[in-house]
Each structure stands twice: as structure tokens, then as C-alpha cells.
Design a protein around this motif. Structure first.
Motif, PDB file in Angstrom:
ATOM      1  N   LEU A  50       0.581  -1.177   0.106  1.00 40.39           N
ATOM      2  CA  LEU A  50       0.135   0.055   0.449  1.00 40.39           C
ATOM      3  C   LEU A  50       1.279   1.421  -0.183  1.00 40.39           C
ATOM      4  O   LEU A  50       0.908   2.227  -0.812  1.00 40.39           O
ATOM      5  CB  LEU A  50      -1.545   0.242   1.325  1.00 40.39           C
ATOM      6  CG  LEU A  50      -1.825   1.437   1.538  1.00 40.39           C
ATOM      7  CD1 LEU A  50      -3.291   0.916   0.728  1.00 40.39           C
ATOM      8  CD2 LEU A  50      -2.234   1.035   2.635  1.00 40.39           C
ATOM      9  N   ILE A  51       1.781   1.268   0.692  1.00 41.47           N
ATOM     10  CA  ILE A  51       3.021   1.917   0.975  1.00 41.47           C
ATOM     11  C   ILE A  51       3.323   2.791  -0.205  1.00 41.47           C
ATOM     12  O   ILE A  51       3.333   3.626  -1.072  1.00 41.47           O
ATOM     13  CB  ILE A  51       3.989   2.232   1.946  1.00 41.47           C
ATOM     14  CG1 ILE A  51       3.678   2.266   3.524  1.00 41.47           C
ATOM     15  CG2 ILE A  51       4.952   3.287   1.857  1.00 41.47           C
ATOM     16  CD1 ILE A  51       3.139   3.308   4.069  1.00 41.47           C
ATOM     17  N   ALA A  52       3.670   1.312  -1.350  1.00 38.70           N
ATOM     18  CA  ALA A  52       4.817   1.409  -2.300  1.00 38.70           C
ATOM     19  C   ALA A  52       3.886   2.335  -3.414  1.00 38.70           C
ATOM     20  O   ALA A  52       4.330   2.999  -4.413  1.00 38.70           O
ATOM     21  CB  ALA A  52       5.347   0.153  -2.873  1.00 38.70           C
ATOM     22  N   SER A  53       2.581   1.768  -3.115  1.00 42.27           N
ATOM     23  CA  SER A  53       1.130   2.098  -4.651  1.00 42.27           C
ATOM     24  C   SER A  53       1.202   3.429  -4.611  1.00 42.27           C
ATOM     25  O   SER A  53       1.036   4.066  -5.351  1.00 42.27           O
ATOM     26  CB  SER A  53       0.011   1.114  -4.586  1.00 42.27           C
ATOM     27  OG  SER A  53      -0.255   1.473  -2.984  1.00 42.27           O
ATOM     28  N   HIS A  54       1.510   3.918  -3.166  1.00 37.54           N
ATOM     29  CA  HIS A  54       1.169   5.487  -3.044  1.00 37.54           C
ATOM     30  C   HIS A  54       2.360   6.348  -3.151  1.00 37.54           C
ATOM     31  O   HIS A  54       1.974   7.525  -2.623  1.00 37.54           O
ATOM     32  CB  HIS A  54       0.021   5.453  -1.578  1.00 37.54           C
ATOM     33  CG  HIS A  54      -1.224   4.981  -2.040  1.00 37.54           C
ATOM     34  ND1 HIS A  54      -1.468   3.735  -1.896  1.00 37.54           N
ATOM     35  CD2 HIS A  54      -2.557   5.965  -1.939  1.00 37.54           C
ATOM     36  CE1 HIS A  54      -2.638   3.983  -1.872  1.00 37.54           C
ATOM     37  NE2 HIS A  54      -3.460   4.702  -2.443  1.00 37.54           N
ATOM     38  N   ASN A  55       3.400   5.734  -3.204  1.00 39.90           N
ATOM     39  CA  ASN A  55       4.483   6.909  -2.778  1.00 39.90           C
ATOM     40  C   ASN A  55       4.951   7.809  -3.759  1.00 39.90           C
ATOM     41  O   ASN A  55       5.683   7.214  -4.597  1.00 39.90           O
ATOM     42  CB  ASN A  55       5.564   5.565  -2.123  1.00 39.90           C
ATOM     43  CG  ASN A  55       7.509   7.135  -2.051  1.00 39.90           C
ATOM     44  OD1 ASN A  55       6.436   8.064  -1.200  1.00 39.90           O
ATOM     45  ND2 ASN A  55       8.465   6.281  -2.991  1.00 39.90           N
ATOM     46  N   ASP A  56       4.690   8.950  -3.317  1.00 38.74           N
ATOM     47  CA  ASP A  56       4.526   9.978  -4.730  1.00 38.74           C
ATOM     48  C   ASP A  56       6.190  10.857  -4.257  1.00 38.74           C
ATOM     49  O   ASP A  56       6.477  11.652  -5.236  1.00 38.74           O
ATOM     50  CB  ASP A  56       3.859  11.453  -4.576  1.00 38.74           C
ATOM     51  CG  ASP A  56       3.094  10.479  -4.979  1.00 38.74           C
ATOM     52  OD1 ASP A  56       2.356   9.605  -5.600  1.00 38.74           O
ATOM     53  OD2 ASP A  56       1.296  10.769  -4.320  1.00 38.74           O
ATOM     54  N   GLY A  57       6.838  10.093  -3.758  1.00 37.12           N
ATOM     55  CA  GLY A  57       8.277  11.079  -3.394  1.00 37.12           C
ATOM     56  C   GLY A  57       8.412  12.342  -2.753  1.00 37.12           C
ATOM     57  O   GLY A  57       7.238  12.832  -2.261  1.00 37.12           O
ATOM     58  N   PRO A  58       9.260  12.442  -2.564  1.00 38.94           N
ATOM     59  CA  PRO A  58      10.637  12.643  -3.200  1.00 38.94           C
ATOM     60  C   PRO A  58      11.345  11.395  -2.173  1.00 38.94           C
ATOM     61  O   PRO A  58      12.494  10.910  -3.125  1.00 38.94           O
ATOM     62  CB  PRO A  58      11.446  14.342  -2.476  1.00 38.94           C
ATOM     63  CG  PRO A  58      10.961  14.106  -0.901  1.00 38.94           C
ATOM     64  CD  PRO A  58       9.503  14.127  -1.399  1.00 38.94           C
ATOM     65  N   PHE A  59      11.028  11.129  -1.283  1.00 35.81           N
ATOM     66  CA  PHE A  59      11.707   9.491  -0.259  1.00 35.81           C
ATOM     67  C   PHE A  59      10.965   9.243  -1.454  1.00 35.81           C
ATOM     68  O   PHE A  59      10.291   8.117  -1.753  1.00 35.81           O
ATOM     69  CB  PHE A  59      11.118   9.374   0.634  1.00 35.81           C
ATOM     70  CG  PHE A  59      11.284  10.201   1.930  1.00 35.81           C
ATOM     71  CD1 PHE A  59      12.859  10.515   1.979  1.00 35.81           C
ATOM     72  CD2 PHE A  59      10.969  10.634   2.520  1.00 35.81           C
ATOM     73  CE1 PHE A  59      13.583  11.018   2.782  1.00 35.81           C
ATOM     74  CE2 PHE A  59      10.948  11.924   3.891  1.00 35.81           C
ATOM     75  CZ  PHE A  59      12.308  11.957   4.407  1.00 35.81           C
ATOM     76  N   GLU A  60      12.559   7.832  -1.800  1.00 36.52           N
ATOM     77  CA  GLU A  60      12.725   6.349  -2.221  1.00 36.52           C
ATOM     78  C   GLU A  60      11.808   5.513  -1.640  1.00 36.52           C
ATOM     79  O   GLU A  60      11.332   5.221  -0.415  1.00 36.52           O
ATOM     80  CB  GLU A  60      14.145   5.255  -1.980  1.00 36.52           C
ATOM     81  CG  GLU A  60      14.637   6.432  -3.174  1.00 36.52           C
ATOM     82  CD  GLU A  60      15.111   6.287  -4.305  1.00 36.52           C
ATOM     83  OE1 GLU A  60      14.214   5.507  -4.709  1.00 36.52           O
ATOM     84  OE2 GLU A  60      15.582   7.053  -5.376  1.00 36.52           O
TER      85      GLU A  60
END
Lengths: 95, 95
Positions: free
Chosen positions: A56-66
Motif C-alpha cells: 500500500l505504501i509503495a503504491s501511494h509513494n509520490d516521493g521525494p523519498f524512495e
């Protein structure tokens, strides 16, 4: 120190305190889940659920963090939440 | 799975995504601070400032997490933010 830096640090303080509030809100929910699982006799640690949350985190991560960086931070949060549930259980056993 | 557990997990997902959003918002501010410090020729890592932030966390922590636990999580966030600023600098040097 420049005014701009002071202003940015103020923003950082505000965001940090909001994160702190949400961490504890999340801790509260984790405690409720822990109690529910305790009553149902279900194991607290659920690797499938943890994987779901990381996805869920991966699919919603827009950055700037990897994505790997935010997932690492969340793993620390999961670990702390599990410890919190264990503490609750220990206290319950002592009553 | 019980309805109650489903509902609590939904709450946990929502809070987790809010934390993710704030982490990245904080990452953006860290990048701006990094650029400003770069221009001013100031070192990015500032242990006094980090201590101030940890104290701020301690003074606002209402639990259920222990202060040492939330401080540990924030130290991971600081580390990730510093890495982000270093990456920016590396990219700037390559231009």
C-alpha cells in the motif's frame, strides 16, 4: 540564521508534530487490534498483513523519498507497534 | 476475519497513508533546507538542531508510544532526510 531557514524549520517542526500525533493515533489502533486478536486467540504478528501494508505504501509513494526508504521507516513503526501490543499483553497477564 | 478487525485495519491504512504523505512533505522541506544550506555554504548535518527536534518530540509525546520509541523512529527519518539532501547535492554536482 536566515529568515528563510527559520521559516523552513518552523514548517519542519509543524510537520514533525503532525507525524508524532499520527504515530500515536496509529499506536492506539494497533493496541485495539492487539486486544481483539488476544480475545480471538489469533497471533499478533501477521506477515501477510505486513506485506499488504508495505505494498500500500509503495503504491501511494509520490516521493521525494524512495519507496525502499519509506518502507524501511514503516518497518520500524510496525516493530514498535508489535512491541506495544506485547507490553499490553504482559500488563494484562500481571493483573 | 471479524468486521471489527476489518474496520480497525481500514483505520490503520488511512493513518499510514497520512503518515506517508507527511513524511514526503517533510522530505520536500528537507530538500529546500539542503539547497539553502548549500548556497550559504553551511554544513547540512546540525547536531544541535537534531537535538532540538528530539526534545520537541519528547515534550509533545502523549503516548501510547514511549518517548524513546518515537525518538528512534524520528532518528530514522532524520537519517533518510540527510541522505535525500546528499543525493540532491550529488545530482547538482553532475549537472
Amino acid at each position: 540564521m536566515s529568515n528563510e531557514l527559520t521559516e523552513l524549520r518552523k514548517q519542519m517542526d509543524d510537520i514533525s508534530l503532525k507525524i508524532l500525533e499520527l504515530l500515536n493515533e496509529r499506536g492506539n489502533v494497533a493496541q485495539q487490534i492487539g486486544k481483539l486478536k488476544e480475545m480471538q486467540g489469533v497471533k499478533r504478528f501477521d506477515p501477510v498483513r505486513e506485506r499488504e501494508l508495505l505494498d500500500l505504501i509503495a503504491s501511494h509513494n509520490d516521493g521525494p523519498f524512495e519507496t525502499s526508504t519509506v518502507q524501511h521507516i514503516f518497518k520500524q513503526i510496525f516493530k514498535a507497534s508489535l512491541e506495544l501490543q506485547k507490553d499490553d499483553n504482559r500488563k494484562a497477564l500481571l493483573v
